[in-house]
Design a protein around this motif. Structure first.
Motif, PDB file in Angstrom:
ATOM      1  N   LEU A  12       9.374  41.816 -26.803  1.00  0.00           N
ATOM      2  CA  LEU A  12       9.326  42.061 -25.360  1.00  0.00           C
ATOM      3  C   LEU A  12      10.685  41.878 -24.688  1.00  0.00           C
ATOM      4  O   LEU A  12      10.907  42.338 -23.572  1.00  0.00           O
ATOM      5  CB  LEU A  12       8.304  41.132 -24.700  1.00  0.00           C
ATOM      6  N   PHE A  13      11.596  41.205 -25.377  1.00  0.00           N
ATOM      7  CA  PHE A  13      12.936  40.971 -24.833  1.00  0.00           C
ATOM      8  C   PHE A  13      13.818  42.159 -25.201  1.00  0.00           C
ATOM      9  O   PHE A  13      14.073  42.404 -26.367  1.00  0.00           O
ATOM     10  CB  PHE A  13      13.527  39.682 -25.411  1.00  0.00           C
ATOM     11  N   SER A  14      14.264  42.888 -24.193  1.00  0.00           N
ATOM     12  CA  SER A  14      15.037  44.099 -24.485  1.00  0.00           C
ATOM     13  C   SER A  14      16.019  44.379 -23.351  1.00  0.00           C
ATOM     14  O   SER A  14      15.919  43.784 -22.280  1.00  0.00           O
ATOM     15  CB  SER A  14      14.076  45.284 -24.655  1.00  0.00           C
ATOM     16  N   PRO A  15      16.941  45.300 -23.600  1.00  0.00           N
ATOM     17  CA  PRO A  15      17.838  45.702 -22.505  1.00  0.00           C
ATOM     18  C   PRO A  15      17.018  46.253 -21.340  1.00  0.00           C
ATOM     19  O   PRO A  15      15.902  46.747 -21.522  1.00  0.00           O
ATOM     20  CB  PRO A  15      18.701  46.787 -23.138  1.00  0.00           C
ATOM     21  N   LEU A  16      17.575  46.173 -20.171  1.00  0.00           N
ATOM     22  CA  LEU A  16      16.895  46.668 -18.982  1.00  0.00           C
ATOM     23  C   LEU A  16      17.062  48.179 -18.855  1.00  0.00           C
ATOM     24  O   LEU A  16      18.027  48.756 -19.354  1.00  0.00           O
ATOM     25  CB  LEU A  16      17.450  45.970 -17.744  1.00  0.00           C
ATOM     26  N   SER A  17      16.133  48.779 -18.155  1.00  0.00           N
ATOM     27  CA  SER A  17      16.178  50.229 -17.979  1.00  0.00           C
ATOM     28  C   SER A  17      17.317  50.631 -17.039  1.00  0.00           C
ATOM     29  O   SER A  17      17.766  49.849 -16.202  1.00  0.00           O
ATOM     30  CB  SER A  17      14.841  50.717 -17.395  1.00  0.00           C
ATOM     31  N   ASP A  18      17.757  51.862 -17.182  1.00  0.00           N
ATOM     32  CA  ASP A  18      18.768  52.415 -16.286  1.00  0.00           C
ATOM     33  C   ASP A  18      18.268  52.416 -14.846  1.00  0.00           C
ATOM     34  O   ASP A  18      19.046  52.297 -13.902  1.00  0.00           O
ATOM     35  CB  ASP A  18      19.136  53.834 -16.708  1.00  0.00           C
ATOM     36  N   LEU A  75      19.489  37.252 -29.514  1.00  0.00           N
ATOM     37  CA  LEU A  75      19.514  38.190 -30.623  1.00  0.00           C
ATOM     38  C   LEU A  75      20.951  38.634 -30.831  1.00  0.00           C
ATOM     39  O   LEU A  75      21.584  39.162 -29.904  1.00  0.00           O
ATOM     40  CB  LEU A  75      18.618  39.405 -30.328  1.00  0.00           C
ATOM     41  N   ASN A  76      21.466  38.395 -32.033  1.00  0.00           N
ATOM     42  CA  ASN A  76      22.835  38.795 -32.381  1.00  0.00           C
ATOM     43  C   ASN A  76      23.874  38.311 -31.366  1.00  0.00           C
ATOM     44  O   ASN A  76      24.773  39.066 -30.963  1.00  0.00           O
ATOM     45  CB  ASN A  76      22.915  40.321 -32.538  1.00  0.00           C
ATOM     46  N   GLY A  77      23.725  37.076 -30.923  1.00  0.00           N
ATOM     47  CA  GLY A  77      24.688  36.491 -30.003  1.00  0.00           C
ATOM     48  C   GLY A  77      24.568  36.971 -28.559  1.00  0.00           C
ATOM     49  O   GLY A  77      25.406  36.665 -27.723  1.00  0.00           O
ATOM     50  N   ARG A  78      23.531  37.710 -28.271  1.00  0.00           N
ATOM     51  CA  ARG A  78      23.289  38.221 -26.912  1.00  0.00           C
ATOM     52  C   ARG A  78      22.021  37.570 -26.365  1.00  0.00           C
ATOM     53  O   ARG A  78      21.076  37.307 -27.098  1.00  0.00           O
ATOM     54  CB  ARG A  78      23.117  39.734 -26.917  1.00  0.00           C
ATOM     55  N   HIS A  79      22.007  37.357 -25.059  1.00  0.00           N
ATOM     56  CA  HIS A  79      20.894  36.661 -24.411  1.00  0.00           C
ATOM     57  C   HIS A  79      20.024  37.649 -23.645  1.00  0.00           C
ATOM     58  O   HIS A  79      20.525  38.495 -22.902  1.00  0.00           O
ATOM     59  CB  HIS A  79      21.432  35.589 -23.456  1.00  0.00           C
ATOM     60  N   PHE A  80      18.718  37.495 -23.838  1.00  0.00           N
ATOM     61  CA  PHE A  80      17.728  38.348 -23.171  1.00  0.00           C
ATOM     62  C   PHE A  80      16.714  37.456 -22.476  1.00  0.00           C
ATOM     63  O   PHE A  80      16.377  36.375 -22.967  1.00  0.00           O
ATOM     64  CB  PHE A  80      17.042  39.263 -24.186  1.00  0.00           C
ATOM     65  N   TYR A  81      16.239  37.930 -21.336  1.00  0.00           N
ATOM     66  CA  TYR A  81      15.345  37.127 -20.506  1.00  0.00           C
ATOM     67  C   TYR A  81      14.133  37.946 -20.076  1.00  0.00           C
ATOM     68  O   TYR A  81      14.212  39.164 -19.919  1.00  0.00           O
ATOM     69  CB  TYR A  81      16.081  36.664 -19.238  1.00  0.00           C
ATOM     70  N   LEU A  82      13.032  37.239 -19.896  1.00  0.00           N
ATOM     71  CA  LEU A  82      11.847  37.772 -19.235  1.00  0.00           C
ATOM     72  C   LEU A  82      11.577  36.830 -18.079  1.00  0.00           C
ATOM     73  O   LEU A  82      11.667  35.606 -18.236  1.00  0.00           O
ATOM     74  CB  LEU A  82      10.630  37.771 -20.168  1.00  0.00           C
ATOM     75  N   ALA A  83      11.250  37.374 -16.936  1.00  0.00           N
ATOM     76  CA  ALA A  83      11.009  36.532 -15.775  1.00  0.00           C
ATOM     77  C   ALA A  83      10.018  37.213 -14.841  1.00  0.00           C
ATOM     78  O   ALA A  83       9.863  38.432 -14.850  1.00  0.00           O
ATOM     79  CB  ALA A  83      12.317  36.258 -15.045  1.00  0.00           C
ATOM     80  N   ASP A  84       9.375  36.383 -14.036  1.00  0.00           N
ATOM     81  CA  ASP A  84       8.418  36.885 -13.066  1.00  0.00           C
ATOM     82  C   ASP A  84       8.314  35.869 -11.943  1.00  0.00           C
ATOM     83  O   ASP A  84       8.756  34.722 -12.083  1.00  0.00           O
ATOM     84  CB  ASP A  84       7.052  37.093 -13.727  1.00  0.00           C
ATOM     85  N   SER A  85       7.742  36.284 -10.842  1.00  0.00           N
ATOM     86  CA  SER A  85       7.504  35.403  -9.707  1.00  0.00           C
ATOM     87  C   SER A  85       6.245  35.856  -8.990  1.00  0.00           C
ATOM     88  O   SER A  85       5.861  37.028  -9.071  1.00  0.00           O
ATOM     89  CB  SER A  85       8.675  35.423  -8.729  1.00  0.00           C
ATOM     90  N   CYS A 101      22.835  39.667 -16.150  1.00  0.00           N
ATOM     91  CA  CYS A 101      22.936  38.782 -17.320  1.00  0.00           C
ATOM     92  C   CYS A 101      22.260  39.301 -18.588  1.00  0.00           C
ATOM     93  O   CYS A 101      22.584  38.819 -19.679  1.00  0.00           O
ATOM     94  CB  CYS A 101      22.346  37.415 -16.969  1.00  0.00           C
ATOM     95  N   GLN A 102      21.365  40.227 -18.489  1.00  0.00           N
ATOM     96  CA  GLN A 102      20.609  40.686 -19.650  1.00  0.00           C
ATOM     97  C   GLN A 102      21.521  41.291 -20.711  1.00  0.00           C
ATOM     98  O   GLN A 102      22.348  42.159 -20.409  1.00  0.00           O
ATOM     99  CB  GLN A 102      19.557  41.710 -19.211  1.00  0.00           C
ATOM    100  N   GLY A 103      21.381  40.808 -21.943  1.00  0.00           N
ATOM    101  CA  GLY A 103      22.144  41.360 -23.054  1.00  0.00           C
ATOM    102  C   GLY A 103      23.593  40.911 -23.114  1.00  0.00           C
ATOM    103  O   GLY A 103      24.377  41.438 -23.897  1.00  0.00           O
ATOM    104  N   LYS A 104      23.948  39.925 -22.317  1.00  0.00           N
ATOM    105  CA  LYS A 104      25.331  39.441 -22.285  1.00  0.00           C
ATOM    106  C   LYS A 104      25.535  38.312 -23.295  1.00  0.00           C
ATOM    107  O   LYS A 104      24.597  37.696 -23.766  1.00  0.00           O
ATOM    108  CB  LYS A 104      25.691  38.927 -20.889  1.00  0.00           C
ATOM    109  N   THR A 105      26.789  38.035 -23.577  1.00  0.00           N
ATOM    110  CA  THR A 105      27.140  36.950 -24.488  1.00  0.00           C
ATOM    111  C   THR A 105      27.083  35.615 -23.735  1.00  0.00           C
ATOM    112  O   THR A 105      27.064  35.582 -22.492  1.00  0.00           O
ATOM    113  CB  THR A 105      28.561  37.125 -25.045  1.00  0.00           C
TER     114      THR A 105
END
Length: 151
Positions: A12-18, A75-85, A101-105
């Protein structure tokens, strides 16, 4: 908060959409606070909701006026987040942070300056003190995950 007992699947942790990235560009380009606010609300609608089973107390970000949940995966030194409110405006603000911040080192996230980012977007001074505090708590939680090598 840094190690919730039950976490979403790594898939479920993935890059964000365009579409999310473009929504942030629209916020930056909006000429007044009302337009920016509307765009933030629309950005929040683009974020997928967390399943109810992941809205756990141990995943809640402390310091937010509204309820907000944050999960992290590396994943591979990159950070992925899921969040909700549970608040639409907070969900939109979360979206702004995730786009930054998604997918950043680790280094990129630790150098992230939320105040400078919100200045650039034209949002500084527009949020209530409680929203600003909650946003700061969310940004600090995102950074804290980069320091917790166990996640």
């Amino acid at each position: 908060m840094l190690n919730p007992s039950t976490a979403p699947s790594p898939q479920l942790f993935s890059p964000l959409s365009d579409e999310l990235v473009e929504a942030v560009n629209l916020i930056e380009q909006a000429n007044n606070w009302q337009d920016k606010y509307r765009q933030i609300m629309l950005l929040g609608k683009l974020l997928p909701p967390l399943a109810p089973e992941f809205k756990q107390a141990d995943a809640q970000v402390k310091g937010c006026e509204s309820q907000a949940w944050l999960y992290h995966y590396t994943l591979n030194g990159r950070h992925f987040y899921l969040a909700d409110s549970d608040a639409r405006i907070v969900k939109g603000l979360i979206g702004l942070l995730l786009v930054a911040c998604q997918g950043k080192t680790t280094e990129q996230i630790q150098q992230f300056d939320v105040k400078q980012y919100f200045d650039r977007l034209g949002l500084s001074g527009q949020l209530s003190p409680s929203r600003t505090n909650g946003l700061t708590a969310l940004a600090q939680a995102i950074v804290a995950y980069t320091q917790d090598v166990g996640t």
